[in-house]
Scaffold this motif. Sequence first.
Motif, short mmCIF file in Angstrom:
data_model
loop_
_atom_site.label_atom_id
_atom_site.label_comp_id
_atom_site.label_asym_id
_atom_site.label_seq_id
_atom_site.Cartn_x
_atom_site.Cartn_y
_atom_site.Cartn_z
N PHE A 1 -0.96 -16.25 45.85
CA PHE A 1 -1.42 -15.61 44.62
C PHE A 1 -2.94 -15.78 44.59
N PHE A 2 -3.68 -14.74 44.28
CA PHE A 2 -5.14 -14.84 44.24
C PHE A 2 -5.60 -15.09 42.81
N LEU A 3 -5.92 -16.34 42.55
CA LEU A 3 -6.26 -16.77 41.19
C LEU A 3 -7.77 -16.81 41.01
N PHE A 4 -8.22 -16.36 39.87
CA PHE A 4 -9.64 -16.52 39.52
C PHE A 4 -9.73 -16.66 38.01
N GLY A 5 -10.91 -17.01 37.57
CA GLY A 5 -11.23 -16.87 36.15
C GLY A 5 -10.99 -18.09 35.29
N LEU A 6 -11.53 -17.99 34.08
CA LEU A 6 -11.41 -19.06 33.10
C LEU A 6 -9.97 -19.16 32.61
N THR A 7 -9.57 -20.34 32.22
CA THR A 7 -8.26 -20.51 31.58
C THR A 7 -8.38 -20.08 30.12
N ALA A 8 -7.25 -20.00 29.43
CA ALA A 8 -7.27 -19.58 28.03
C ALA A 8 -8.15 -20.54 27.21
N GLU A 9 -8.02 -21.82 27.49
CA GLU A 9 -8.80 -22.80 26.75
C GLU A 9 -10.29 -22.66 27.04
N GLU A 10 -10.61 -22.53 28.34
CA GLU A 10 -12.02 -22.37 28.71
C GLU A 10 -12.60 -21.08 28.14
N ALA A 11 -11.77 -20.04 28.14
CA ALA A 11 -12.25 -18.75 27.63
C ALA A 11 -12.59 -18.87 26.15
N ALA A 12 -11.75 -19.58 25.40
CA ALA A 12 -12.03 -19.74 23.97
C ALA A 12 -13.35 -20.50 23.77
N GLN A 13 -13.60 -21.51 24.60
CA GLN A 13 -14.85 -22.27 24.48
C GLN A 13 -16.05 -21.40 24.88
N GLU A 14 -15.86 -20.67 25.98
CA GLU A 14 -16.96 -19.82 26.48
C GLU A 14 -17.36 -18.79 25.43
N LYS A 15 -16.36 -18.24 24.76
CA LYS A 15 -16.65 -17.23 23.75
C LYS A 15 -17.48 -17.79 22.61
N ALA A 16 -17.30 -19.08 22.35
CA ALA A 16 -18.01 -19.71 21.25
C ALA A 16 -19.45 -20.07 21.64
N ARG A 17 -19.76 -19.97 22.95
CA ARG A 17 -21.10 -20.36 23.42
C ARG A 17 -22.07 -19.22 23.10
N PRO A 18 -23.09 -19.48 22.30
CA PRO A 18 -24.01 -18.39 21.95
C PRO A 18 -24.67 -17.81 23.20
N GLY A 19 -24.74 -16.49 23.28
CA GLY A 19 -25.42 -15.81 24.39
C GLY A 19 -24.67 -15.89 25.70
N HIS A 20 -23.34 -16.12 25.65
CA HIS A 20 -22.59 -16.32 26.90
C HIS A 20 -22.72 -15.15 27.87
N ALA A 21 -22.78 -13.92 27.34
CA ALA A 21 -22.81 -12.76 28.22
C ALA A 21 -24.11 -12.72 29.02
N ARG A 22 -25.20 -12.77 28.29
CA ARG A 22 -26.52 -12.70 28.93
C ARG A 22 -26.68 -13.84 29.94
N LEU A 23 -26.28 -15.04 29.56
CA LEU A 23 -26.42 -16.19 30.47
C LEU A 23 -25.64 -15.95 31.76
N ALA A 24 -24.44 -15.42 31.62
CA ALA A 24 -23.60 -15.19 32.80
C ALA A 24 -24.18 -14.07 33.67
N ILE A 25 -24.66 -13.00 33.04
CA ILE A 25 -25.21 -11.88 33.82
C ILE A 25 -26.46 -12.34 34.57
N GLU A 26 -27.27 -13.13 33.89
CA GLU A 26 -28.51 -13.58 34.54
C GLU A 26 -28.22 -14.43 35.78
#
Length: 795
Positions: free
Chosen positions: A677-702
């Motif tokens: 199985f090819f697994l990637f990505g944040l877990t549900a818990e990590e995703a919830a935390q990441e979403k709460a991080r201000p500016g998460h999108a810009r930081l990740a794209i950069e």
Amino acid sequence: MRPDLTELPSAKSLADQILYHLTHTQGRGPEFATVFDWRLAVSYTIRDLIVTPWMAGHRASRDQKLKRVYYLSMEFLIGRILEDAIINLELEPQMEEALSTLGLDEHEILDDEPDAALGNGGLGRLAACFMESLSSLGVPAFGYGIRYEHGLFRQRFEGGQQVEAPEDWLNQPHPWEFVRIDYSYTIGFKGHVETVDGQSTWLPGESVIARAYDTPVIGWQGNWANTLRLWGAQPTNLFDLHRFNAGDYAAAAEPEALARTLSRVLYPDDTTDQGKELRLKQEYFLTSAALQDIIRRFVAEHGENLAHLPDKVAIQLNDTHPAIAGPELIRLLMDEHGLSFPEALDLSRRTLNYTNHTLLPEALERWSTWLMGQVLPRHLQIIQMIDDDHRASTHRPAHVAIVQHDEVRMGELAFIMAGKVNGVSALHTDLVRSTVFADLHKLHPDRIVNETNGVTPRRWLRLANPPLARLLDQTIGTGWTGDLDQLDGLKAHAADAAFLEALRDAKRQNKESLSNGLLADLGVKADPDALFDVQVKRMHEYKRQLLNILETIALWHRIHASPNGDWVPRLKIFGGKAAPGYWIAKTVIHLINDVARTINDDPVTSKYLKIAYPPNYNVSMAEKLIPAADLSEQISTAGKEASGTGNMKFTMNGALTIGTLDGANVEIRDLVGPENFFLFGLTAEEAAQEKARPGHARLAIEKSEDMQVALQLIAEGRFGRPEHYYALLDRTWNDDPFLVASDFDDYFACQRRVDAAYKDSRDWDRMSTLNIASSGFFSSDRTIRGYMKDIWKVG
Ligand code: F58
């Protein structure tokens, strides 16, 4: 076990029956018959064979006073019926011979049938799989739904953009249904409630008639058939003769037109406010008709004492859409059958159960108390009584109410009125317990149970994938069709070179037929040796088709930069419709089509990368795409996809999954083994935390060069007018609610692991074998057995 094998008709008698129906039912001689005439004649021939077990089952259920299961659903995404019925009756060889002696092309006949598309996606298709499994297991059951004249809209692309057209499957005779004019119920709306001496009576201001249309659903090996009873709306007064005689023909027909609106169209998962009243009326129309029918049958079979209702009736609410069943059942028991409120409440709770299919807050239904009071005034009173009773009996905190801020919360109502509440995968059920219904779960700790979804192997393996089905029959025998756990026997062949060769061959046949179709329909020339990478499902931000197309752009850019690299050829296939009012999803469709046009025309990269997006994805198309897939894209943001059922169909058909730890992916990965199985990505818990991080999108794209390149190419207009995408780009940089950016690099790297694995074809086939072998758990027969034991207490 078939009771009497000799009952199976021969090819000769099938051919005779087909000719009989052509002449006597269709009224056509063979020399003038069209494909449509023949298809109807074949359908009536098959229908005749279903009627006997159907009636026998009804008689047995009635005579033995068996407990029945009632599945209430606003959607049944059935697809085509004829081939499924032929397969379940095990009549394929005879039918093939019969049709060839009549000089007919079987495929042409089967393909002539329109899909019954009475559903949006997974929830509706699950209901259809459940109906088939209930019949296969011989469980006495009825499905109740609405006979929409227009199912899910037809999708086409103009300039790459989705255009919707009405679907009209009932514009021609539908050979599978039986209309029951004797089973008609009056459904009221609006008006007011009169209370005299504590006895309340609802005096509706409007009413329509619900008329029953029955379709038998035949189970595997043809031993049992249940009924799918769909309600069509009829006016109470057909016609205003007065106005007609006065020459006002349009006005004379008005009552009929208004009533029919109720069963006119399937509600497309929409984001607008329009049609809210109509939707509420549709939900009540289905629910009230079903409950009146259930009580009528109960009384006919068991007498007037409704105290025994829960012993003979188990009702399943497919999501909150029929959640008005709680107050409606109480109303019928109290106002029409004279029970007290506490008695009616208790009986209703022991009869009703509710399946939750989503955690997305915007998808949890709420109605304004104003609208509810207008349309269903008596129900609003009863809802208030249910809420008061719950408050008094549980001492719950104030924020747990059904009615809050002038809104009726249908999730809470369904939960409070249900004996059992179930989630649809292990992870989803955990999240139901810990998030949406956390407070109610604390108050009622035994109420929530898990029933991981499943799909019927008859349609999704035997019908959809004949080359693989034949190989399975030869390798492990035919028993897998009725007992999917037998697929486990394939594990012994995972190292067997001859088997792996044959498996490759079967997949290759499917890929070739799909390639031919894509060339004919879209002009996309696909190499059957390329890796077929498929993402098919409703278009939704959380399902992240955007992540997939951005990865495609980044890959294209890399191939372009080193065209002599050792690239693995890929065909990316997309399929899916967006809700008409969902502009972001529609923008993603446009983007995929724009990117496809550019990439498919690029002579530098075209031997390595192609994109195909056939329009109007539906059940029949799924039956062609899934068996041809090497890679299944299940890439939703973790915690958002309740289960997924497409993921199960791909696994069963030997595709490997690239996916997140979301929904049933978690269980698929556990069963097939993490190494397959090819697994990637944040877990549900990590995703919830990441979403709460201000500016998460810009930081990740950069941090991600590949993602920056992909976004830049879109902004530069490499694929089409960039202004079409400014809002989407802005949302991705500044909001990205479903964490495309945060998961991008991991997804890209995982896709490169997929490439590497695909190069070792022997090992890929071994992994594919282990996926198929481990998929027995995902049969909807197993799911239904779970509901029978944990929820319905039948069998
Ligand atoms: C789906 N829900 C879930 N809803 O998204 C999917 O994870 C799950 O596998 C499936 O149910 C079966 O449990 C779904 O399909 C709808 O289509 C709604 C229809 C009514 C309007 C809102 C969407």
